[in-house]
Structure formats: C-alpha cells, structure tokens
Write an enzyme that holds these catalytic residues in place. Structure first.
Site, short mmCIF file in Angstrom:
data_model
loop_
_atom_site.label_atom_id
_atom_site.label_comp_id
_atom_site.label_asym_id
_atom_site.label_seq_id
_atom_site.Cartn_x
_atom_site.Cartn_y
_atom_site.Cartn_z
N SER A 137 0.87 -1.24 -0.25
CA SER A 137 -0.50 -0.08 0.12
C SER A 137 0.72 1.07 0.03
O SER A 137 2.02 1.56 0.33
CB SER A 137 -0.82 0.00 1.20
OG SER A 137 -1.37 1.42 1.30
N TYR A 150 -3.05 -1.34 10.01
CA TYR A 150 -3.13 -1.53 8.57
C TYR A 150 -1.40 -1.86 7.88
O TYR A 150 -1.05 -1.79 7.51
CB TYR A 150 -4.47 -0.60 7.89
CG TYR A 150 -4.45 -1.04 6.31
CD1 TYR A 150 -4.60 -2.10 5.92
CD2 TYR A 150 -3.47 -0.39 5.44
CE1 TYR A 150 -4.95 -2.25 4.45
CE2 TYR A 150 -3.42 -0.22 4.03
CZ TYR A 150 -4.62 -1.44 4.12
OH TYR A 150 -4.39 -1.58 2.69
P1 NAD Z 1 -11.64 -5.10 -1.28
O1 NAD Z 1 -11.80 -5.19 0.41
O2 NAD Z 1 -12.67 -4.94 -2.61
O3 NAD Z 1 -10.81 -6.39 -1.65
C1 NAD Z 1 -10.26 -8.03 -0.60
C2 NAD Z 1 -10.60 -8.84 -0.95
O4 NAD Z 1 -9.58 -9.80 0.22
C3 NAD Z 1 -12.08 -9.57 -0.45
O5 NAD Z 1 -12.61 -9.65 -2.13
C4 NAD Z 1 -12.42 -10.32 0.10
O6 NAD Z 1 -13.35 -10.87 0.28
C5 NAD Z 1 -10.63 -10.74 0.27
N1 NAD Z 1 -10.33 -10.99 1.86
C6 NAD Z 1 -10.75 -10.39 2.68
N2 NAD Z 1 -10.40 -11.32 3.86
C7 NAD Z 1 -9.69 -12.43 3.59
C8 NAD Z 1 -8.84 -13.58 4.11
N3 NAD Z 1 -8.83 -14.22 5.43
N4 NAD Z 1 -8.71 -14.56 2.73
C9 NAD Z 1 -9.06 -14.03 1.35
N5 NAD Z 1 -9.26 -14.15 1.17
C10 NAD Z 1 -9.56 -12.27 1.93
O7 NAD Z 1 -10.30 -4.94 -1.01
P2 NAD Z 1 -9.50 -4.32 -2.35
O8 NAD Z 1 -9.27 -2.71 -2.17
O9 NAD Z 1 -9.16 -4.87 -4.09
O10 NAD Z 1 -8.01 -4.37 -1.94
C11 NAD Z 1 -6.99 -5.61 -2.50
C12 NAD Z 1 -5.65 -5.39 -1.87
O11 NAD Z 1 -5.24 -3.81 -2.01
C13 NAD Z 1 -5.76 -5.61 -0.06
O12 NAD Z 1 -4.65 -6.38 0.37
C14 NAD Z 1 -5.88 -3.86 0.77
O13 NAD Z 1 -4.77 -4.08 1.66
C15 NAD Z 1 -4.42 -3.66 -1.04
N6 NAD Z 1 -4.94 -1.30 -0.83
C16 NAD Z 1 -6.51 -1.23 -1.34
C17 NAD Z 1 -6.65 -0.37 -1.51
C18 NAD Z 1 -7.57 0.21 -1.53
O14 NAD Z 1 -7.13 1.72 -1.86
N7 NAD Z 1 -8.65 -0.05 -2.23
C19 NAD Z 1 -5.16 0.64 -0.85
C20 NAD Z 1 -3.82 0.27 -1.15
C21 NAD Z 1 -4.01 -0.58 -1.03
#
Ligand code: NAD
Length: 250
Positions: A137, A150
């Site tokens: 991130s 986080y």
């Molecule tokens: P999201 O919440 O839409 O998707 C996350 C997915 O991970 C979901 O499908 C959820 O069911 C799954 N998940 C959660 N816990 C789990 C577990 N224990 N085992 C298996 N699957 C699990 O969010 P996103 O934005 O698509 O996030 C994807 C990645 O990107 C994450 O690691 C998040 O931290 C990172 N991220 C997101 C952002 C943002 O702004 N959206 C920014 C920086 C980093």
C-alpha cells in the site's frame, strides 16, 4: 499471444475489487487463474465466467493454503505465479485499537502474505520459476492517521517482499510489491459511491486529481507477473496518482 499464455496464477482476494480485476486481466492474457477468497458465491461466479478455478481460502490459515495449492495442481498441474492480494482495513486511533483487532489485521495482511510465499514458492520453483506479487500500500511507505495496524502490516509486507526476492532469486522466482494509493473498491468505497463523485475529494489530495481504478492496479500486477518485468525483483511499485510525491501548499 497473451502475456501470460501457459501460466497458472493464484490470486487471493479475487472475488471483488483489485483481485477480481487482476483475475479478469490475467485470464484475458492467457493465464489459467485460481481465484481464492472467503466470499464464496461471488468468487465462484467470477471464476465460472473466466473458466478459472475458485477455492475457498482464508489466507491466514496454513492448512487452507495447502488445500488450495492441492486443488490448483489437481486442476491445472502446476503453479507459476501468485498474487497475494487479500487484505482488510480497519480505522482506529492506535491507542483505542483493541489487541484483537490489531492481531486480526496482522493475521490476514501479514501472516496471509507470509503463508502464501511459504506455501506457493516451492511449487513455483518446481514449475521452473515464476513470480510473486505482494499487495502492500501507499501506507507501506508513509504514515496515515487512524490506520496504524493496517500501515504496520503493509510495511511488513514490503520487508517480506525484499527478503523473499533475495532468497528466491536463485530459484527463478521474482518477488515484487504493488503499493496502491486510494483505489475505488469496496474497501475504500464501501457504499459504492460513483467514483466520479469521489474524485472531488481526491482532487485536493492527489496530483492526478482522482481516485485510482482497480483495473489500473491490475495492469501493474500484470507487468510484474509477465516477462515485461524480467529484470525486476524486490521492489515496491507505487501506484497512487502522485499522492506520495509530496504536499501541495498553494
Ligand atoms: P476489497 O475489500 O474490495 O477486496 C479484498 C478481497 O480480499 C475481498 O474479496 C475479501 O473477501 C478478500 N479477503 C479478505 N479477507 C480475506 C481472507 N482472510 N482470506 C481470503 N480473502 C480475504 O479491497 P481491495 O481494495 O480490492 O483490496 C485489495 C488489496 O489492495 C488489499 O490487500 C488492500 O489492503 C490493498 N489496497 C487497497 C487500497 C484501496 O484503496 N482500495 C489501497 C492500497 C492497498
């Protein structure tokens, strides 16, 4: 010719958000994709559409990883790529964060990435080499209030990425990290607000003046999973519209 023809790639957290877009793009580029998540109905539906394999996997569960790898090999015979994408976010002031909440975030974001590397790297080596992409991130590289647990896990994911890159290079495995800023997914936009409306908020914060789209992160993950990045390992790749470049004072 697709950029991932013949490759078998596991994407965790692939039922929605960035993981879903990574699964879609990788599939379009010729990969056979194993979609892992805890949101079974949604994950199954995406996998069916793509002709991929859905596996139920809580990434913090070591036995679950072994089962997922077994299912992937039964279906496709090999594994040569992994995207550790699953993650969770909670907002809390550090001094108000319950230990249980802190540990839950560590279990998914940090232990999940560790178990993914530990379980899948030997399979990738056996397939003759490949790639791992860890999802860190923007907050892996800088602080942000109210996301202390986080941010700590995302800094840890970068440490894991660097050590894994060094240890796995001789086994033909490249390991890199994506570091997204704000991206329009259910994590950052749980109410599903129109992203164009969100862009107003980000115009102040982000030089490019808008929230990122999950398809944009998927293209970076594709670059790091394909041979286009053949001489790159151990690196964080920031994809944040310029947010980390600095502050705007005028
Ligand atoms: P999201 O919440 O839409 O998707 C996350 C997915 O991970 C979901 O499908 C959820 O069911 C799954 N998940 C959660 N816990 C789990 C577990 N224990 N085992 C298996 N699957 C699990 O969010 P996103 O934005 O698509 O996030 C994807 C990645 O990107 C994450 O690691 C998040 O931290 C990172 N991220 C997101 C952002 C943002 O702004 N959206 C920014 C920086 C980093």
């Amino acid at each position: 010719m697709g950029k991932l023809d013949g490759r078998v790639v596991i994407v965790t957290g692939a039922a929605r958000g960035q993981g879903e877009q990574e699964a879609r793009l990788f599939s379009a580029e010729g990969a056979r994709v194993v979609l892992a998540d805890v949101l079974d109905d949604r994950g199954e539906a995406v996998a069916k559409e793509l002709g991929g394999l859905y596996v139920h996997l809580d990434v913090g569960d070591e036995a679950g990883w072994a089962a997922a790898v077994g299912a992937a090999k039964d279906a496709f015979g090999r594994i040569d790529g992994l995207v550790n994408n699953a993650g969770i976010l909670r907002f809390n002031e550090l001094v108000s964060t319950p230990l249980e909440e802190f540990q839950q975030i560590v279990q998914v974001n940090q232990v999940g990435a560790f178990l993914g590397i530990k379980t899948v790297a030997p399979e990738i080596e056996a397939a003759g080499g490949g790639t791992i992409v860890n999802t860190a991130s923007y907050t892996a590289l800088t602080g942000m209030s109210y996301v202390g647990a986080y941010a700590a896990t995302k800094h840890a994911v970068l440490g894991l990425t660097r050590v894994a890159a060094i240890e796995l290079a001789a086994k033909g495995i490249r390991v890199n990290a994506v570091c997204p800023g704000a991206v329009d997914t259910p994590m950052s936009n749980p109410d599903g607000a129109d992203p164009d409306a969100l862009d107003g908020l980000y115009r102040q914060l982000v030089p490019l003046g808008r929230v990122g789209r999950p398809e944009e992160v998927a293209r970076l993950a594709l670059f790091l999973t394909s041979d286009d990045s053949s001489y790159i390992t151990g690196q964080p790749f920031v994809i944040d519209g310029g947010w980390l470049a600095g502050v705007s004072v005028l």
